[in-house]
Design a protein around this motif. Structure first.
Motif, PDB file in Angstrom:
ATOM      1  N   VAL A 330       0.863  -1.188   0.000  1.00 56.57           N
ATOM      2  CA  VAL A 330       0.000   0.000   0.000  1.00 56.57           C
ATOM      3  C   VAL A 330       0.896   1.233   0.000  1.00 56.57           C
ATOM      4  N   ALA A 359      -6.771   1.709   7.519  1.00 54.36           N
ATOM      5  CA  ALA A 359      -6.589   2.124   6.126  1.00 54.36           C
ATOM      6  C   ALA A 359      -5.716   1.133   5.373  1.00 54.36           C
ATOM      7  N   TYR A 362      -7.587  -2.510   5.033  1.00 50.28           N
ATOM      8  CA  TYR A 362      -8.738  -2.669   4.150  1.00 50.28           C
ATOM      9  C   TYR A 362      -8.495  -2.098   2.754  1.00 50.28           C
ATOM     10  N   SER A 363      -7.275  -1.609   2.483  1.00 50.18           N
ATOM     11  CA  SER A 363      -6.954  -1.183   1.115  1.00 50.18           C
ATOM     12  C   SER A 363      -6.532  -2.393   0.283  1.00 50.18           C
ATOM     13  N   GLN A 364      -6.818  -2.320  -0.981  1.00 53.88           N
ATOM     14  CA  GLN A 364      -6.386  -3.386  -1.885  1.00 53.88           C
ATOM     15  C   GLN A 364      -4.870  -3.275  -2.099  1.00 53.88           C
ATOM     16  N   GLY A 367      -2.986  -0.256  -3.457  1.00 60.09           N
ATOM     17  CA  GLY A 367      -3.834   0.897  -3.141  1.00 60.09           C
ATOM     18  C   GLY A 367      -3.053   2.038  -2.511  1.00 60.09           C
ATOM     19  N   ARG A 368      -3.812   3.074  -2.114  1.00 60.15           N
ATOM     20  CA  ARG A 368      -3.197   4.272  -1.545  1.00 60.15           C
ATOM     21  C   ARG A 368      -3.883   4.623  -0.227  1.00 60.15           C
ATOM     22  N   ALA A 369      -3.112   5.206   0.690  1.00 60.34           N
ATOM     23  CA  ALA A 369      -3.644   5.719   1.947  1.00 60.34           C
ATOM     24  C   ALA A 369      -2.877   6.988   2.281  1.00 60.34           C
ATOM     25  N   ASP A 386      -8.314   6.428   2.653  1.00 56.79           N
ATOM     26  CA  ASP A 386      -7.860   5.285   1.855  1.00 56.79           C
ATOM     27  C   ASP A 386      -8.756   5.137   0.630  1.00 56.79           C
ATOM     28  N   ASP A 387      -8.342   4.247  -0.285  1.00 57.99           N
ATOM     29  CA  ASP A 387      -9.155   3.996  -1.488  1.00 57.99           C
ATOM     30  C   ASP A 387      -9.705   2.578  -1.463  1.00 57.99           C
ATOM     31  N   GLY A 388      -9.994   2.091  -0.243  1.00 60.84           N
ATOM     32  CA  GLY A 388     -10.545   0.760  -0.079  1.00 60.84           C
ATOM     33  C   GLY A 388     -12.021   0.706  -0.412  1.00 60.84           C
ATOM     34  N   GLY A 445     -13.545   4.343  -1.309  1.00 61.16           N
ATOM     35  CA  GLY A 445     -12.653   4.727  -0.229  1.00 61.16           C
ATOM     36  C   GLY A 445     -13.397   5.388   0.914  1.00 61.16           C
TER      37      GLY A 445
END
Length: 455
Positions: A330, A359, A362-364, A367-369, A386-388, A445
């Motif tokens: 992430v 964050a 649960y982000s792929q 992904g980004r946080a 986050d972008d989850g 997110g």
């Protein structure tokens, strides 16, 4: 019994007897004043009757009334009432005056030689007086009557003059009683305001020095209850902290041993089982840490506040968070700005850690946080975005409850992270908000922020 206002209860008990006394006072003032006024009007009729009697003359065995027309006009002139008279001979025969004017009832007895009575004439109520008059050697009588317009006006005037002061006294009494009761209940209102203004963790005894004597038993009972609640809270926090500390040591040892074992060459079946043990140990260790943090975040167990900067707190923990993010692939970014607050450093680090952990968790992968701190006006804030998959709007209140997780959420969390964050925020007088992440339209997110007023 239905709950009701103590002020209303006191007013219901005080105002009816006061109103009854005022009405009684008005009646006592009204009725005694009627008789002198009525007597004064009757005296006017008596005087007129006596004057008419002086104009009766006897002649040849008969009687006549020699009344000048000017006197008749003066007698009948009245601004309000119609005046009537009738002169009767010794045997009740009519001599002069208004025909059909009723004579006094036979059953009425003379009082001081005069008979006053109420009757009707020409369809109107009248007040009449029968006055004896000399007719030579015989006794005649003169009946003088008038309608009751003046008397009714007098009655209304007396009634009004009696009731108006009583009404003003009644209004003044109601106001005095109302403000007196309100002022008398002021200590209870102040006590209620003091209790309502306290935070859940403020279990200090209520000061009884300024309390009225009547409220001392209530204050004493409340202080006893507060002391028992404080003691129960301390016992609960002590047990939770001790139990958590006792769990952390063996769990840390177990985690270290499993990590060491996993570094060695093991059969595939054994490694799989050992990895499960390691994962379960890691989750249990985190749960123990969360319970310890929750124990410290509970009301009554918080440390002393100090001047802190959220930017500095985030920077000191950034290295550990970056390693967690790299392990999950992430991209963890930081947008940190000056954000001063008054707070407990341990609890604020725990709040930040829980938000960052969620964050990352649960982000792929890929992904980004983002972690942010700064100021909005006079308020300081921290937030993690986050972008989850995000949190549905209908679930955003419930995820703040302890041990609640959105159905279908992946991962092995315990449902304590956001509950701990809410407790810490509440303890610092801050507010927590959960919104959609900012970014391109249609992006998923979640953004969780804490705002500290007047940081």
């Amino acid at each position: 019994m239905a709950a009701r206002s103590l002020r209303a209860h006191l007013l219901q008990r005080l105002l009816p007897p006061i109103a009854a006394l005022l009405v009684l006072g008005a009646l006592v003032a009204y009725y005694p004043s009627l008789e002198p006024a009525t007597t004064a009007y009757d005296q006017g009729l008596i005087d007129a009757g006596i004057s008419l009697g002086t104009y009766i003359h006897g002649e040849g065995g008969g009687y006549r009334l020699e009344l000048p027309s000017a006197v008749d006009q003066v007698l009948r002139r009245d601004s309000y009432d119609s005046v009537y008279y009738r002169v009767l001979g010794p045997n009740g025969e009519a001599i002069a005056g208004d025909e059909g004017l009723p004579a006094p009832p036979p059953e009425r007895e003379a009082r001081d030689g005069f008979i006053a009575y109420d009757t009707a004439y020409k369809g109107q109520k009248i007040r009449a007086v029968a006055v004896p008059a000399k007719c030579g050697e015989a006794a005649c009588s003169v009946v003088v009557a008038e309608t009751t317009v003046k008397r009714r006006r007098m009655t209304r005037g007396i009634l009004f003059s009696s009731l108006l002061p009583e009404l003003l006294i009644a209004i003044a009494t109601v106001l005095i009683v109302w403000f007196g009761v309100k002022r008398g209940l002021g200590p209870l209102a102040r006590l209620s305001d003091e209790i309502k203004a306290r935070s859940p963790g403020d279990l200090r005894p209520i000061a009884a020095a300024d309390a009225p004597e009547e409220t001392l038993p209530l204050v004493s009972a409340l202080n006893g209850l507060l002391d028992e609640v404080a003691q129960a809270s301390r016992n609960q926090q002590r047990f939770l902290a001790n139990a958590t500390h006792q769990l952390r040591t063996p769990l840390a040892g177990l985690q270290a041993h499993t990590e060491l074992a996993l570094t060695k060459s093991l059969p595939a079946e054994v490694r799989a089982e050992l990895e499960q043990v390691h994962q379960a140990t890691t989750r249990t260790a985190r749960l123990a840490n969360q319970l310890l943090a929750l124990a410290r975040a509970e009301p009554g167990a918080r440390g002393n506040a100090a001047e802190l900067n959220l930017k500095a707190l985030a920077e000191t923990e950034a290295d550990a968070w970056v390693h967690q993010a790299l392990a999950r692939d992430v991209d963890l970014g930081f947008e940190l700005d000056w954000a001063p607050v008054q707070g407990d450093a341990f609890l604020l680090r725990e709040a930040l850690g829980n938000l960052v952990h969620n964050a990352i968790e649960y982000s792929q992968r890929g992904g980004r946080a983002t972690v942010r701190t700064g100021r909005r006006g006079a308020d300081s804030f921290l937030e993690v975005e986050d972008d989850g998959p995000g949190i549905p709007v209908t679930e955003r209140e419930r995820v703040l409850e302890r041990f609640y997780r959105v159905p279908g959420t992946p991962g092995t969390g315990s449902g304590l992270g956001l509950a701990i964050v809410r407790e810490i925020a509440a303890g610092h007088g801050a507010t927590i908000s959960i919104t959609d992440a900012t970014g391109a339209a249609g992006a998923k997110g979640c953004r969780v922020g804490i705002t500290f007023p007047h940081g």
